[in-house]
Scaffold this motif. Structure first.
Motif, mmCIF file in Angstrom:
data_model
loop_
_atom_site.group_PDB
_atom_site.id
_atom_site.type_symbol
_atom_site.label_atom_id
_atom_site.label_comp_id
_atom_site.label_asym_id
_atom_site.label_seq_id
_atom_site.Cartn_x
_atom_site.Cartn_y
_atom_site.Cartn_z
ATOM 1 N N UNK B 9 0.784 -1.231 0.000
ATOM 2 C CA UNK B 9 0.000 0.000 0.000
ATOM 3 C C UNK B 9 0.820 1.288 0.000
ATOM 4 N N UNK B 10 2.118 1.211 0.298
ATOM 5 C CA UNK B 10 2.918 2.442 0.376
ATOM 6 C C UNK B 10 2.934 3.172 -0.968
ATOM 7 N N UNK B 11 2.616 4.466 -0.932
ATOM 8 C CA UNK B 11 2.746 5.293 -2.132
ATOM 9 C C UNK B 11 4.185 5.774 -2.246
ATOM 10 N N UNK B 12 4.702 5.758 -3.465
ATOM 11 C CA UNK B 12 6.068 6.226 -3.679
ATOM 12 C C UNK B 12 6.032 7.469 -4.575
ATOM 13 N N UNK B 109 4.802 1.753 16.406
ATOM 14 C CA UNK B 109 4.091 0.610 16.993
ATOM 15 C C UNK B 109 4.095 0.703 18.517
ATOM 16 N N UNK B 110 5.222 1.115 19.058
ATOM 17 C CA UNK B 110 5.376 1.177 20.504
ATOM 18 C C UNK B 110 4.487 2.226 21.154
ATOM 19 N N UNK B 111 4.123 3.232 20.379
ATOM 20 C CA UNK B 111 3.250 4.295 20.887
ATOM 21 C C UNK B 111 1.966 3.718 21.472
ATOM 22 N N UNK B 112 1.480 2.658 20.846
ATOM 23 C CA UNK B 112 0.213 2.056 21.280
ATOM 24 C C UNK B 112 0.392 0.894 22.251
ATOM 25 N N UNK B 113 1.630 0.660 22.682
ATOM 26 C CA UNK B 113 1.892 -0.482 23.567
ATOM 27 C C UNK B 113 2.275 0.017 24.962
ATOM 28 N N UNK B 126 2.485 -8.958 19.710
ATOM 29 C CA UNK B 126 1.975 -7.943 20.645
ATOM 30 C C UNK B 126 1.604 -6.632 19.931
ATOM 31 N N UNK B 127 1.998 -6.505 18.655
ATOM 32 C CA UNK B 127 1.689 -5.266 17.914
ATOM 33 C C UNK B 127 0.269 -5.337 17.384
ATOM 34 N N UNK B 128 -0.508 -4.312 17.690
ATOM 35 C CA UNK B 128 -1.874 -4.259 17.173
ATOM 36 C C UNK B 128 -2.038 -3.180 16.121
ATOM 37 N N UNK B 129 -1.496 -2.015 16.376
ATOM 38 C CA UNK B 129 -1.564 -0.930 15.401
ATOM 39 C C UNK B 129 -0.384 0.002 15.594
ATOM 40 N N UNK B 130 -0.228 0.938 14.655
ATOM 41 C CA UNK B 130 0.910 1.851 14.710
ATOM 42 C C UNK B 130 0.455 3.240 14.298
ATOM 43 N N UNK B 131 1.174 4.251 14.758
ATOM 44 C CA UNK B 131 0.964 5.593 14.222
ATOM 45 C C UNK B 131 1.323 5.579 12.735
ATOM 46 N N UNK B 159 21.566 -8.075 21.219
ATOM 47 C CA UNK B 159 20.637 -8.692 20.269
ATOM 48 C C UNK B 159 20.276 -7.707 19.168
ATOM 49 N N UNK B 160 20.250 -8.192 17.951
ATOM 50 C CA UNK B 160 19.798 -7.401 16.800
ATOM 51 C C UNK B 160 18.718 -8.245 16.133
ATOM 52 N N UNK B 161 17.477 -7.789 16.244
ATOM 53 C CA UNK B 161 16.370 -8.655 15.826
ATOM 54 C C UNK B 161 15.405 -7.930 14.884
ATOM 55 N N UNK B 162 14.801 -8.716 14.016
ATOM 56 C CA UNK B 162 13.825 -8.167 13.088
ATOM 57 C C UNK B 162 12.419 -8.252 13.650
ATOM 58 N N UNK B 163 11.591 -7.294 13.258
ATOM 59 C CA UNK B 163 10.190 -7.278 13.682
ATOM 60 C C UNK B 163 9.394 -6.664 12.536
ATOM 61 N N UNK B 164 8.142 -7.056 12.409
ATOM 62 C CA UNK B 164 7.344 -6.480 11.323
ATOM 63 C C UNK B 164 5.862 -6.580 11.604
ATOM 64 N N UNK B 165 5.114 -5.629 11.040
ATOM 65 C CA UNK B 165 3.655 -5.641 11.163
ATOM 66 C C UNK B 165 3.095 -4.790 10.020
ATOM 67 N N UNK B 166 1.978 -5.229 9.399
ATOM 68 C CA UNK B 166 1.447 -4.456 8.270
ATOM 69 C C UNK B 166 1.238 -2.981 8.597
ATOM 70 N N UNK B 167 0.871 -2.685 9.823
ATOM 71 C CA UNK B 167 0.592 -1.289 10.182
ATOM 72 C C UNK B 167 1.850 -0.436 10.220
ATOM 73 N N UNK B 168 3.010 -1.070 10.177
ATOM 74 C CA UNK B 168 4.275 -0.327 10.242
ATOM 75 C C UNK B 168 4.755 0.138 8.864
ATOM 76 N N UNK B 169 4.117 -0.296 7.793
ATOM 77 C CA UNK B 169 4.530 0.142 6.450
ATOM 78 C C UNK B 169 4.294 1.642 6.307
#
Lengths: 389, 389
Positions: B9-12, B109-113, B126-131, B159-169
């Motif tokens: 969905x990201x516009x470029x 994402x953390x804003x809502x956690x 644990x991620x539900x939504x993001x700004x 630790x260097x770890x990956x995380x992802x959630x559709x709301x973070x795009x």
């Protein structure tokens, strides 16, 4: 590379069994839909039953508009708009190939327009918004499932014209390759030719600096070449059908044209053929393409044909430029022949009788010249038609 | 080809001068933003001034979080969340490369956690939504501008770890190739290596039937090879910067992995290097890649390397399979050397001291094995690290 604004919002649900998401996807927009389809093949191959089962299980009310023709007519658009208005429908579900999806897009736009929908085809600036639409694809060809364009034919005026608006892009499309297993050999072949032609139209531009896009186009072309014959010989080969289906969407969803400014040539010439003779679009494209290539080949454009020949057809790059170019064009033609496509206008019932009229119409509809790889004037188009006879 | 659900969905907004759309795009979401950036290069090269000018002209209020590190830290995430909460900010504008964008995604994402944001990195469920976030890209490398993933480092736990959630795009990203003209040679090289590594991770899978996707991956690789050295030698070559920039987005936005199921290998091994030594991610990838390739090359996988060698490096396909495979690996290594990348671990300050610890951590973080092209166990990872010393 030119500036571009990328937005491809259509969601794609790709693969076997994806029809199961249909209900949930529609319900994000509506629970009362117009189900559109073509000549009835979906009733013979089980797709209609799948769709109706899901709609019913989700409690989605639906009305039907069947019988949408290849080279879809403005008459069908008018009928669809009438049903939507009378029944208070606010979502259109197109089940079919490009013709059904294209027709549905213009129904969706025409719903919000007070005048005759042919006005919108003539002047897309009149489109402000559209009803949401979704698609269940049954033929890999036009890419209409993932773009915002449509082509509509007016049999009275003998016009076949393109129209597009961002609001006309499907919200989602379901692409199940098994739904194309029953597509006849001739339609499979025409679909592959259509995908390749879309790719050619985006690929053949001059010195655009869009190296990445050109390599992506070659990826789509190689895919068509790798699987086209296989899909015809083994219609239930999932890998072939899947690759061709995804190629159909990527060829025209913007990926190959963003950053370039292609003005299409062969499509403009073909639209006159199918407007006047109602031939299969992909067949018309396949017939014209090699003649267009030979006609525009010259010193300014030969390097692009070398790029095509070496990268797509793996022709030895140490051969002479024109040798590579001619060999690439020959291989293109031979490939279409291998798919069983008739490769002359006479074979599809087109003689000399309307060539001048069609050439004039092509020029007229494009505002003076056709294409921009090598801009074609009336005499050029006529020569290409004659060569293709 | 496996089933997939496509949604990008990201516009470029791509190209020179596209910063002018920034105000209008932000205003669709907010008029109070957190502006995030890294070490300050954007203040030296004029990008910061461009952004601030547009924000002010549109009356958008902004707060700043600068100093985000390469291999961005969870500390910066915590700080960003704190500012957003205190100031009532509801949009994050990341101006920078992947580190700044990744950090911004996890702030969003953390804003809502309610708990500590490192919890989200450990467990993305644990991620539900993001700004909403937007990005102005200044470094072509990670592709974070067009995907929904992020990589965060915790220096305390190494630790260097990956995380992802559709709301973070990102809702939109502005990709102006001129904003990368001032990227130093070493960072340009590391970026190209990163793009190629993303592509390799998606490309090297076994018998997936995703022919089209594999050809698309080769298009991205060829683009990196065609322009990598040029962008280093002529940093203001627009065509080179533009092609590399667009390649960075397409390598990882899903286009190359939809329909496949790649489980990444070299990234998993590299993350331990940069977690323990804070080296440049792309450099770590370039060092490990040829050794990984040689290590996994065997009878089951040699055909994939032949595909790579013939299609990407244009190696004569009539040579023996293993000859092609080794030549392709050598050419990969030579290419990285041509970009000026140090090609051994010792050169970037990594000795034998932590190899076992890092190999154990790589295995642990991936739940037992690394990658699926050839699943690697502890001893395999350790061997590859040792070969790369």
């Amino acid at each position: 590379m030119l500036n571009f604004n990328y937005s491809i919002p259509t969601k794609i649900f790709f693969g076997k069994g994806q029809i199961e998401v249909l209900g949930k996807q529609i319900k994000e927009y509506s629970s009362k839909v117009l189900l559109t389809y073509g000549g009835g093949s979906i009733k013979r191959n089980g797709v209609y039953d799948d769709v109706v089962r899901v709609l019913k299980s989700e409690g989605i009310e639906f009305y039907e508009l069947g019988g949408i023709d290849p080279n879809p007519r403005i008459d069908s658009v008018r009928e669809g708009i009438k049903i939507c208005r009378e029944e208070g429908i606010d979502f259109i579900l197109a089940v079919g190939g490009g013709s059904t999806i294209d027709c549905s897009k213009v129904i969706a736009a025409g719903y919000y327009y007070d005048g005759d929908p042919w006005d919108l085809v003539i002047d897309k600036a009149k489109i402000e918004k559209s009803l949401p639409i979704g698609a269940v694809l049954t033929l890999a060809a036009t890419g209409s499932e993932m773009d915002s364009g449509a082509v509509i034919t007016n049999m009275e005026t003998k016009q076949k014209l393109g129209v597009g608006h961002p609001s006309m892009a499907p919200k989602f499309s379901i692409l199940d390759p098994t739904y194309t297993f029953t597509v006849p050999k001739s339609q499979t072949a025409a679909g592959v030719a259509d995908i390749m032609s879309h790719t050619f139209e985006n690929y053949f531009t001059l010195n655009d600096g869009a190296y990445l896009q050109n390599r992506l186009a070659e990826a789509v072309l190689k895919t068509c070449i790798n699987y086209g014959k296989l899909a015809i010989d083994k219609p239930e080969n999932y890998e072939a059908r899947a690759n061709i289906m995804w190629a159909s969407s990527l060829a025209i969803n913007g990926l190959l044209s963003y950053g370039k400014k292609p003005v299409w040539s062969v499509h403009a010439m073909e639209h006159e053929l199918s407007a006047h003779y109602d031939i299969t679009h992909g067949v018309g494209l396949a017939i014209l393409t090699p003649h267009w290539m030979e006609y525009v080949l010259d010193d300014e454009r030969v390097d692009k044909f070398v790029e095509y020949g070496v990268n797509v057809w793996e022709i030895d790059k140490d051969k002479g430029k024109y040798a590579i170019a001619h060999e690439a064009i020959d291989k293109t033609k031979e490939f279409f022949i291998s798919l069983g496509i008739p490769m002359s206008l006479r074979e599809v019932g087109i003689g000399e009788e309307n060539l001048e009229k069609m050439a004039r119409a092509a020029i007229y509809h494009k505002g003076g010249t056709v294409g921009n790889f090598k801009p074609l004037i009336y005499e050029d188009v006529l020569e290409i038609y004659k060569a293709a006879l």
